[in-house]
Scaffold this motif. Structure first.
Motif, mmCIF file in Angstrom:
data_model
loop_
_atom_site.group_PDB
_atom_site.id
_atom_site.type_symbol
_atom_site.label_atom_id
_atom_site.label_comp_id
_atom_site.label_asym_id
_atom_site.label_seq_id
_atom_site.Cartn_x
_atom_site.Cartn_y
_atom_site.Cartn_z
ATOM 1 N N ASP A 1 -7.197 -32.373 -5.877
ATOM 2 C CA ASP A 1 -7.829 -32.206 -7.190
ATOM 3 C C ASP A 1 -9.100 -31.377 -7.079
ATOM 4 O O ASP A 1 -9.340 -30.487 -7.887
ATOM 5 C CB ASP A 1 -8.153 -33.560 -7.821
ATOM 6 N N GLU A 2 -9.925 -31.674 -6.076
ATOM 7 C CA GLU A 2 -11.151 -30.899 -5.862
ATOM 8 C C GLU A 2 -10.815 -29.439 -5.551
ATOM 9 O O GLU A 2 -11.461 -28.528 -6.064
ATOM 10 C CB GLU A 2 -11.958 -31.466 -4.699
ATOM 11 N N ALA A 3 -9.810 -29.225 -4.728
ATOM 12 C CA ALA A 3 -9.423 -27.877 -4.328
ATOM 13 C C ALA A 3 -8.890 -27.077 -5.517
ATOM 14 O O ALA A 3 -9.146 -25.883 -5.624
ATOM 15 C CB ALA A 3 -8.384 -27.937 -3.217
ATOM 16 N N ALA A 4 -8.173 -27.743 -6.413
ATOM 17 C CA ALA A 4 -7.640 -27.047 -7.581
ATOM 18 C C ALA A 4 -8.750 -26.620 -8.536
ATOM 19 O O ALA A 4 -8.649 -25.579 -9.185
ATOM 20 C CB ALA A 4 -6.642 -27.942 -8.304
ATOM 21 N N LYS A 5 -9.829 -27.389 -8.610
ATOM 22 C CA LYS A 5 -10.926 -27.084 -9.534
ATOM 23 C C LYS A 5 -11.959 -26.135 -8.938
ATOM 24 O O LYS A 5 -12.637 -25.422 -9.663
ATOM 25 C CB LYS A 5 -11.640 -28.377 -9.931
#
Length: 70
Positions: free
Chosen positions: A16-20
Motif C-alpha cells: 500500500d505504501e509503495a503504491a502511494k
C-alpha cells in the motif's frame, strides 16, 4: 533473495505504501536520474506493485460540457 538497494525510509515499504509513494529508494545511492528510475521500476516489480503510468494524475472520468444557452 537479497535486495541490492537501500529503501528510502530504511525499511521495505508495504504494498500500500509503495503504491502511494512515487519514490521507494534512497536517492543518494544513484549517480543519475536514469539509474534511479530503472531501480525504482525494479523495486516495484520486486514488491509486486504496478509501475505508475504517465497519465496517472489525470482523471479518468469525463468532464461535463458546459451548458450553453443560445
Amino acid at each position: 533473495m537479497d535486495w541490492k538497494y537501500r529503501w528510502k525510509n530504511g525499511y521495505r515499504p508495504s504494498r500500500d505504501e509503495a503504491a502511494k509513494n512515487p519514490h521507494l529508494l534512497d536517492e543518494s545511492q544513484f549517480e543519475s536520474e536514469q539509474d534511479r528510475k530503472l531501480a525504482e521500476e525494479s523495486a516495484r516489480k520486486h514488491l509486486g506493485v504496478p509501475a505508475p503510468t504517465l497519465d496517472e494524475e489525470h482523471s479518468i472520468l469525463p468532464h461535463a460540457v458546459p451548458n450553453e444557452k443560445a
